[in-house]
Design a protein around this motif. Structure first.
Motif, short mmCIF file in Angstrom:
data_model
loop_
_atom_site.label_atom_id
_atom_site.label_comp_id
_atom_site.label_asym_id
_atom_site.label_seq_id
_atom_site.Cartn_x
_atom_site.Cartn_y
_atom_site.Cartn_z
N PHE A 322 0.79 -1.24 0.00
CA PHE A 322 0.00 0.00 0.00
C PHE A 322 0.82 1.29 0.00
O PHE A 322 0.30 2.35 -0.33
N SER A 323 2.08 1.23 0.41
CA SER A 323 2.83 2.48 0.55
C SER A 323 3.18 3.08 -0.80
O SER A 323 3.86 2.45 -1.61
N SER A 324 2.74 4.29 -1.02
CA SER A 324 3.09 4.93 -2.29
C SER A 324 4.44 5.62 -2.17
O SER A 324 5.12 5.82 -3.17
N LEU A 325 4.86 5.98 -0.97
CA LEU A 325 6.16 6.62 -0.83
C LEU A 325 7.29 5.62 -1.08
O LEU A 325 8.28 5.94 -1.72
N ARG A 326 7.15 4.43 -0.56
CA ARG A 326 8.19 3.42 -0.77
C ARG A 326 8.18 2.93 -2.21
O ARG A 326 9.21 2.58 -2.75
N GLY A 327 6.99 2.89 -2.81
CA GLY A 327 6.89 2.60 -4.25
C GLY A 327 7.32 1.21 -4.66
O GLY A 327 7.85 1.01 -5.74
N LEU A 328 7.09 0.22 -3.77
CA LEU A 328 7.52 -1.14 -4.10
C LEU A 328 6.59 -1.83 -5.08
O LEU A 328 6.97 -2.82 -5.69
N SER A 329 5.37 -1.31 -5.21
CA SER A 329 4.43 -2.00 -6.10
C SER A 329 4.86 -1.87 -7.55
O SER A 329 4.50 -2.69 -8.38
N SER A 330 5.62 -0.85 -7.87
CA SER A 330 6.02 -0.67 -9.26
C SER A 330 7.47 -1.06 -9.53
O SER A 330 7.77 -1.67 -10.53
N SER A 331 8.37 -0.73 -8.61
CA SER A 331 9.79 -1.01 -8.90
C SER A 331 10.54 -1.17 -7.59
O SER A 331 9.97 -1.60 -6.60
N GLY A 332 11.80 -0.83 -7.57
CA GLY A 332 12.60 -0.90 -6.35
C GLY A 332 12.18 0.15 -5.35
O GLY A 332 11.41 1.05 -5.67
N GLU A 333 12.70 0.03 -4.16
CA GLU A 333 12.28 0.94 -3.10
C GLU A 333 12.88 2.33 -3.31
O GLU A 333 14.04 2.47 -3.69
N ASN A 334 12.07 3.35 -3.05
CA ASN A 334 12.55 4.72 -3.17
C ASN A 334 13.43 5.10 -1.99
O ASN A 334 13.27 4.56 -0.90
N ASN A 335 14.31 6.05 -2.22
CA ASN A 335 15.05 6.63 -1.10
C ASN A 335 14.12 7.62 -0.41
O ASN A 335 13.40 8.36 -1.07
N LEU A 336 14.18 7.65 0.90
CA LEU A 336 13.26 8.52 1.63
C LEU A 336 14.03 9.52 2.48
O LEU A 336 15.15 9.24 2.95
N VAL B 190 18.76 -17.36 4.04
CA VAL B 190 17.90 -16.40 3.36
C VAL B 190 18.62 -15.06 3.33
O VAL B 190 19.02 -14.53 4.36
N LEU B 191 18.79 -14.54 2.12
CA LEU B 191 19.59 -13.32 1.95
C LEU B 191 18.74 -12.22 1.32
O LEU B 191 17.89 -12.51 0.49
N PRO B 192 19.01 -10.98 1.69
CA PRO B 192 18.32 -9.89 0.98
C PRO B 192 19.02 -9.64 -0.35
O PRO B 192 20.14 -10.12 -0.57
N LEU B 193 18.38 -8.89 -1.21
CA LEU B 193 19.04 -8.52 -2.46
C LEU B 193 20.08 -7.46 -2.15
O LEU B 193 19.83 -6.56 -1.35
N SER B 194 21.23 -7.58 -2.78
CA SER B 194 22.29 -6.59 -2.49
C SER B 194 21.93 -5.22 -3.02
O SER B 194 22.47 -4.21 -2.58
N THR B 195 20.98 -5.16 -3.95
CA THR B 195 20.58 -3.88 -4.52
C THR B 195 19.45 -3.21 -3.74
O THR B 195 18.94 -2.19 -4.16
N GLY B 196 19.04 -3.79 -2.64
CA GLY B 196 17.96 -3.20 -1.84
C GLY B 196 16.64 -3.89 -2.09
O GLY B 196 16.56 -4.82 -2.88
#
Lengths: 447, 248
Positions: A322-336, B190-196
């Protein structure tokens, strides 16, 4: 008469100031008081969960500010708030409140800079309105770096607070607020005694009532807590979390004292341990410790790092969906990052601006770019003898002979253009106003 | 892709599960528990919980078609809250000589497994978090002894044992991990992705055989070729590296 009956869902009344996360198991969430932090947590802090805020900077109090929002939100929506601090009343009386309903902050002098800072959004909107935008982009939504503040439908869940308003004294003295002292005369460790006190307070609450209770520890590990050791702190956090889990209407928010938030105090991997020992763990790293960062990100006050996020009934945290700031639903996590303006605290996405870190919107090159260009020219002048008039096209000449040649020769001639000052292609930007501080002069400021 | 394969947790062997804070391995515990209980009618499980609550366990199991209350009622599943069974690590009122120990947990396990020993059922013991016990103040010596005795007893009773350990300093293995690596048959990492963090890949899992088994049946999965996974609300989807739904 037909035997068919309409299937109606049983009407469930939400506890005060909460909302339900849609899902197979209904989870009640409550607001932290900051809409953008709620978004990061996946809509809000779920009941039965704990939030731990780490703010390692000794010179700022962003951790306490989050706790003030948490308390103000609880009191504003009618929940019971339990504060564990020796000066709980004093701490709560410094909380922010809804605009127009509380007292104004005393000794507050509105400065023009602050005003400009706060009206940033509005002014940029009006500025944008004047710009002629290409038709294909005109219909596009404006780029958002944070979530919008409380809307009309959202208002009961998350109140709008103004940092320039203060909480009314009648609310501070009301029965909604329960304060527990940390220090006592006994030899017992405060952590052990407070675990018992919290359990007793939670037991007294009516389990059938729809009134959630918020437990808040503004500065865990401050001098009033005595000489806290890392193991004792871990035990406290672990036990408190299991107590909170047993009470369906309780939630917890803690800020650690700044000196306890780093690996330097708790040993290697300390922040990771804290992440494991709480349901949600967020650290706010202010830029005050590193001046180069504040120069690089002038519009923010610090980074936000997420260590763990609450998932009370699921494998995947609701925040990931649900978080739009983190933006995980579309791509990698955003920097905050976060910024604290005159009236509110905001968490938002962090981006490098156009041309790598210059904040203003412009059509002429920045002053920094001009300075760099000039300095490069100056270096060239320094290295070259005068009177060297080789054409600039022949900057480097490399000759390589391949097999069959006895002696492989490689001639490298590096010739650079003469020291003719080249006129800059860009117009020089107007120098910014500078303020210098001189301690040895009678008038301190030099404009 | 089905992972981990069902024979990974063989009788009398120890399976070690390690994870980091940005990629918790709870999903594997839930998956292994669910597979074990559904495998046969007589399967039993003893869950020694340090960090997990029964409510959450029940909620997640319920969504993966596992009726945990029914198993609890029939006695196939037994949940133990470790913290409620042992004394707090440092008590101000006790003398320093009287150190609290993890013996009650071992006694409880022994008693429960002895009760189940008459049947032909396969038994699984899960200790969901050994690291927190160290962080909250139990001594390393105590914990190492506890792991050793629990592992030896489970081997004797022909029960499978699963222990989870959190890695907080990935570059330096700690004492507990060293011992677990010596005793285990397999180590699931279990490892996280190194790219975040990412929305389409939640993390990756590597499998290393340990010295506890002489001829490993399952082929090792190195970190370079680790199997990736994506979490959903109730389930987990495993896929080979580079074959995620956003790639293909």
């Amino acid at each position: 008469m037909s035997s068919f009956k309409r299937k109606t869902s049983s009407h469930v009344t939400n506890p005060i100031g909460t909302r339900v996360i849609p899902g197979p198991v209904s989870t009640f969430i409550t607001s932290s008081g900051v809409p953008s932090l709620d978004d990061i947590l996946g809509g809000g802090l779920p009941l039965t969960c704990s939030l731990l805020v780490l703010a390692s900077d000794l010179h700022t109090a962003y951790g306490e500010l989050i706790q003030k929002y948490f308390i103000a939100q609880g009191l504003a929506c009618g929940q019971t708030v339990c504060v564990l601090d020796d000066d709980a009343q004093q701490f709560v009386s410094e909380c922010m409140w809804m605009p127009g309903q509380g007292a104004q902050v005393q000794n507050f002098v509105p400065s023009t800079n602050d005003h400009i800072d706060d009206e940033e959004d509005e002014s940029s909107k009006s500025h944008d309105a004047k710009i002629k935008i290409a038709w294909r982009y005109e219909q596009m939504k404006q780029f958002q770096t944070t979530v919008s503040s409380a809307s009309q439908s959202n208002e009961d869940f998350c109140k709008v607070f103004d940092l320039t308003s203060r909480i009314p004294s009648d609310i501070v003295n009301s029965s909604q607020l329960v304060s527990v002292n940390v220090t006592t005369n006994t030899d017992e460790l405060p952590t052990r005694r407070l675990l018992r006190s919290i359990e007793e307070i939670l037991k007294q609450e009516d389990p059938t009532s729809y009134k959630p209770i918020r437990i808040c520890i503004p500065t865990l590990g401050s001098p009033q807590w005595g000489d806290v050791q890392p193991q004792e702190l871990c035990y406290f956090l672990h036990t408190l979390r299991s107590i909170i889990r047993r009470h369906p209407h309780a939630c917890l928010s803690i800020s650690l004292a700044p000196h306890l938030c780093t690996d330097a105090w708790g040993g290697p991997g300390w922040t990771q341990k804290l992440g494991w020992l709480s349901d949600a763990c967020v650290s706010l790293t202010a830029f005050t410790t590193n001046p180069s960062l504040s120069a690089l990100f002038p519009s923010h006050h610090g980074f936000v790092h997420i260590h763990s996020l609450p998932a009370p009934h699921t494998l995947l945290s609701p925040s990931d969906k649900f978080s739009s700031l983190r933006g995980l639903s579309s791509s990698g996590e955003n920097n905050l990052a976060f910024k604290c303006m005159r009236k509110r605290l905001i968490f938002e996405t962090l981006h490098l601006d156009v041309e790598g870190g210059v904040g203003e919107r412009r059509t002429t090159p920045s002053t920094t770019a001009t300075v760099i260009e000039e300095s490069t020219h100056a270096q060239h002048q320094h290295f070259h003898p005068p009177g060297n008039s080789i054409p600039s096209e022949a900057l480097a000449k490399v000759e390589v002979q391949l097999e069959g040649v006895r002696e492989q020769e490689t001639k490298v001639e590096v010739q650079e253009q003469p020291a003719v000052p080249r006129p800059s292609a860009f117009k020089k930007a107007k120098p910014k106003k500078k303020v210098a501080f001189h301690s040895d002069r009678p008038d301190l400021y030099d404009f | 892709m089905s992972f981990p394969s069902s024979g990974l947790l063989s009788r009398g062997e120890l399976l070690v599960l390690t994870d980091e804070v940005s990629s918790p391995a709870e999903f594997l515990i839930h998956r292994i528990l669910s597979t074990h209980l559904k495998e046969a009618n007589e399967s039993k499980c003893l869950f020694l919980s340090v960090s997990e609550s029964l409510t959450r366990l029940r909620a997640i199991a319920g969504k993966s078609n596992l009726n945990l209350p029914q198993y609890i009622q029939s006695g196939s599943f037994h949940f133990v809250d470790v913290a409620s069974q042992i004394d707090p690590p440092v008590k101000i009122e006790t003398s320093f000589n009287q150190q609290p120990s993890l013996k009650p947990i071992f006694e409880l396990t022994k008693q429960k497994l002895s009760g189940w020993s008459g049947t032909e059922s396969s038994v699984l013991v899960i200790l969901d978090d050994i690291s927190t016990l160290e962080w909250i103040g139990y001594s390393i010596t105590d914990l190492l002894r506890f792991i050793r005795v629990l592992s030896a007893f489970c081997r004797k009773a022909n029960a499978s044992l699963l222990i989870r350990h959190h890695i907080v300093t990935p570059s330096e293995p700690d004492d507990i991990l060293r011992l677990l690596r010596q005793l285990c048959a397999y180590h699931l990492e279990v490892l996280p992705l190194s790219t975040g963090r990412s929305g389409s890949v939640s993390g990756q899992v590597a499998l290393h055989p340990g010295p506890g088994i002489t001829q490993p049946v399952h082929r090792p999965i190195t970190r370079k070729l680790a199997v990736q996974y994506r979490l959903t609300d109730t389930n987990v989807v495993f896929f080979e590296r580079g074959t995620g739904n956003t790639v293909l």
